[in-house]
Enzyme design. Sequence first.
Site, PDB file in Angstrom:
ATOM      1  N   HIS A 114      -9.682  13.065 -14.906  1.00  0.00           N
ATOM      2  CA  HIS A 114     -10.901  13.449 -15.611  1.00  0.00           C
ATOM      3  C   HIS A 114     -11.357  14.803 -15.051  1.00  0.00           C
ATOM      4  O   HIS A 114     -11.123  15.096 -13.879  1.00  0.00           O
ATOM      5  CB  HIS A 114     -11.952  12.365 -15.318  1.00  0.00           C
ATOM      6  N   GLN A 190     -13.255   3.808 -13.769  1.00  0.00           N
ATOM      7  CA  GLN A 190     -12.780   2.880 -14.799  1.00  0.00           C
ATOM      8  C   GLN A 190     -12.183   1.612 -14.197  1.00  0.00           C
ATOM      9  O   GLN A 190     -11.834   0.693 -14.946  1.00  0.00           O
ATOM     10  CB  GLN A 190     -11.723   3.571 -15.689  1.00  0.00           C
ATOM     11  N   CYS A 350     -12.742  14.425 -21.753  1.00  0.00           N
ATOM     12  CA  CYS A 350     -12.888  15.160 -20.473  1.00  0.00           C
ATOM     13  C   CYS A 350     -11.584  15.155 -19.698  1.00  0.00           C
ATOM     14  O   CYS A 350     -11.600  15.031 -18.462  1.00  0.00           O
ATOM     15  CB  CYS A 350     -14.020  14.597 -19.619  1.00  0.00           C
TER      16      CYS A 350
END
Length: 392
Positions: A114, A190, A350
Amino acid sequence: MTPVSRKVDFPGLINPDGSAWHYLDTAATAQKPQAVIDATGRALGEDYATVHRGVYTRSAQMTLGYEAARRRVAGFIGGREDELVFTRGATEAINLVAYSYPDKGRVLLSQLEHHSNIVPWQLAGWQVDVCPLTAGGRIDLDAAEAMLTPEHTIVAFAHVSNVLGSVLDARRAAELAHSVGARLLLDGCQAVPRMPVDVAALGCDFYAFSAHKLYGPTGIGALWGRAEQLDAMPPWQGGGSMIDRVTFERTTYAPPPQRFEAGTPAIVEAIGFAAACDYVEMIGLDAIERHEASLVRSLRDALRPMNDVSLFGPEDSAGIVSFALQGVHPHDLGTILDEENVAIRAGHHCAQPLMDTLGVPATARASFGLYSDQSDVDALIRGIERARRIFA
Ligand code: PMP
């Protein structure tokens, strides 16, 4: 509905007209259970006061609540409270390490990171090396082994990819990093909502995550770091609460974690963060992991036979499925799905370097949460079939 999918606990999943909203963007941010909404409401209402400075009872109680929240969040990932720094989110947690780590050298990242695990290192002046991915969309740890040198002082990898859902073999990554004397930072954004995480078992040195992806409030997250690492790091923002003694000639600093928490902290959000940990543990992370795995299987099984759909990422992706529908831009697909009450994410997520690696400008992404169920998968498939008819 499986016992995990408790949609009734989440007021955000109901449209104002009472209809169900098929929310498949939990990887961006999770909806909040009533327990978290109530805990933050109490903290903002009848319990509200500042922390750490007040001499009156309410403030002392709030300070106990804030520090209990730290203990709760640290315990959630198997860490100690003195090793848990509250930050604004995973982004700030990674920035903290990038700026404050005393031994800035080379950092090894991966192609699936990311932007928040890329740009801080660039801004803080690190030499950035990039580990490639396997054909199956995982960080290629054999390649990492070949790339690592004693010049690398940090390895920073996503524990779970926000685009591909691929799960890192974190133990092996830790062993590889340590074999050259580097420290391993895991971006756990995540992972924490989707699987049990124990920083001691993983063997990492830093772990960064955000509350809002874990069914908690926005504006708060955490950096867990080994005590000896945090001790060696100078403060990176100055202000109240992070000091030991201030004079115009010389200032000394508080020990970690306070050293890294300048200013009045996100008190209400910390209380909500702890309530989110309680809620998720009450459901059980093993159960959530199994539940999301079955939804991923169901969605992939439905998409695989469609010859105009490309699926990205490994078969066993954790709660996240990225795909492309031939001839339909992901943004157009997202708009058509919105008309069907289905919310997905469309874009680069992103992760522009990953889009470059995949050779696409964007993907469509469906991501599950503990409240997702088969009705959400079915609504998504119906919407995709409608998009195919429209663009046929
Ligand atoms: N890392 C990953 C893997 C993410 O998915 C996200 C959020 N999309 C972040 C970092 C950044 O998190 P935040 O914006 O909450 O700081």
